[in-house]
Design a protein around this motif. Sequence first.
Motif, PDB file in Angstrom:
ATOM      1  N   GLY A 275       0.788  -1.257  -0.010  1.00  0.00           N
ATOM      2  CA  GLY A 275      -0.069  -0.060   0.057  1.00  0.00           C
ATOM      3  C   GLY A 275       0.617   1.315   0.167  1.00  0.00           C
ATOM      4  N   ALA A 276       2.071   1.340   0.863  1.00  0.00           N
ATOM      5  CA  ALA A 276       2.816   2.327   0.740  1.00  0.00           C
ATOM      6  C   ALA A 276       3.396   2.751  -0.525  1.00  0.00           C
ATOM      7  CB  ALA A 276       4.034   2.297   1.741  1.00  0.00           C
ATOM      8  N   PHE A 279       0.558   4.900  -2.480  1.00  0.00           N
ATOM      9  CA  PHE A 279      -0.454   5.637  -1.506  1.00  0.00           C
ATOM     10  C   PHE A 279      -0.773   6.829  -2.111  1.00  0.00           C
ATOM     11  CE2 PHE A 279      -0.490   8.998   1.813  1.00  0.00           C
ATOM     12  CZ  PHE A 279      -1.334   8.469   2.619  1.00  0.00           C
ATOM     13  N   PRO A 283      -4.721   5.457  -1.357  1.00  0.00           N
ATOM     14  CA  PRO A 283      -4.463   5.501  -0.092  1.00  0.00           C
ATOM     15  C   PRO A 283      -5.059   4.544   0.818  1.00  0.00           C
ATOM     16  CG  PRO A 283      -5.879   7.328  -0.804  1.00  0.00           C
ATOM     17  CD  PRO A 283      -5.504   6.801  -2.216  1.00  0.00           C
ATOM     18  N   LEU A 286      -3.016   1.200   1.849  1.00  0.00           N
ATOM     19  CA  LEU A 286      -2.146   1.360   3.132  1.00  0.00           C
ATOM     20  C   LEU A 286      -2.929   1.524   4.368  1.00  0.00           C
ATOM     21  CD1 LEU A 286       0.554   1.831   4.430  1.00  0.00           C
ATOM     22  CD2 LEU A 286       0.662   4.423   3.924  1.00  0.00           C
ATOM     23  N   TRP A 287      -4.161   2.315   4.343  1.00  0.00           N
ATOM     24  CA  TRP A 287      -5.019   2.619   5.565  1.00  0.00           C
ATOM     25  C   TRP A 287      -5.492   1.220   6.153  1.00  0.00           C
ATOM     26  CZ3 TRP A 287      -8.386   7.101   2.941  1.00  0.00           C
ATOM     27  CH2 TRP A 287      -7.488   8.191   2.955  1.00  0.00           C
TER      28      TRP A 287
END
Length: 317
Positions: A275-276, A279, A283, A286-287
């Motif tokens: 996810g990073a 991002f 987004p 990553l959340w």
Amino acid sequence: MEKIDKSRFAWVGSDPEKREGISRPSVTYWKDAMGRLMKNKVAMVCLVIIVLIILSCVIVPFVTPFESREQHLGEANKGMFTVCTDSRYEGQNAVHIFGTDNLGRDLFVRAFEGGRVSLMIAFSAVFVNLIIGMIYGGISGYFGGMVDNIMMRIVEVVNGIPYLIVVVLLMMVLPKGIFTMVVAYATVGWTGMTRLVRGQCLSLKNQEFVVAAEAMGAKAGRIIRKHLLPNTLSVIIINVTLAVPSAIFTEAFLSYIGMGVPVPQPSWGMLAQEGASVFQLYPWRLWIPAIAISLTMLSFNLLGDGLRDAFDPRLRR
């Protein structure tokens, strides 16, 4: 000094009913501790959250229509709550609740299966550390003297070895996977439990019940197993509760830097790493793992604080 007249006082006698009465019901140490824990609303809410997370990680991968490694290349990088249009699920109204990744894999099932892997590694590593620490610390604390000095010097040497170096060395000789991470964490992670149990045994081994057991001919193994370790359970439970989030974070960190579980096995750290990298575009990828890791660690830490307060006899009213 002015004297007080005796006539100002009257003998009221003793009340035989109140004299034999019990001011409050008698409860055991564990029952009293559990009663105080249940009054701690924050700790109980965290306990419920932990139970729900564990049950979800166990059940959700079996009830969702998708599999964690199932690819839908035509639905790559879909947003949250997107209806699946793959021909294999036509007419089923299957929904990608958390969206999909760059290979079209469902992030909802991957998040919970990744949680299962992360929690499995954390619980296994902490359990191994618990067993080693209890046995090693109990022996060191009970015998004391030269035995204690030698055993604690070994603990200091092991404690001085950085965990990351152990992981790197093990990854060179062992394949990546859950077993390797548990072995790496258990190799150096048992020292904290050992010191805790040793300190408790040093303070308990001169108590009357231990002296009585020795006078009756009980062997050292029985005294450690039956008398010393059971009286350290409250401290051990607190330490275990606080060690689990540390193990979860360690697993997530190693998976994030590519030294954790192998691809395509999901884990919270691996999902965070994936996810990073995207991002700015997606987004939520990553959340989702970040919230899962943070919520689990926070719940375990707050539950550990609640257990510490519940097992503290000085807080008894």
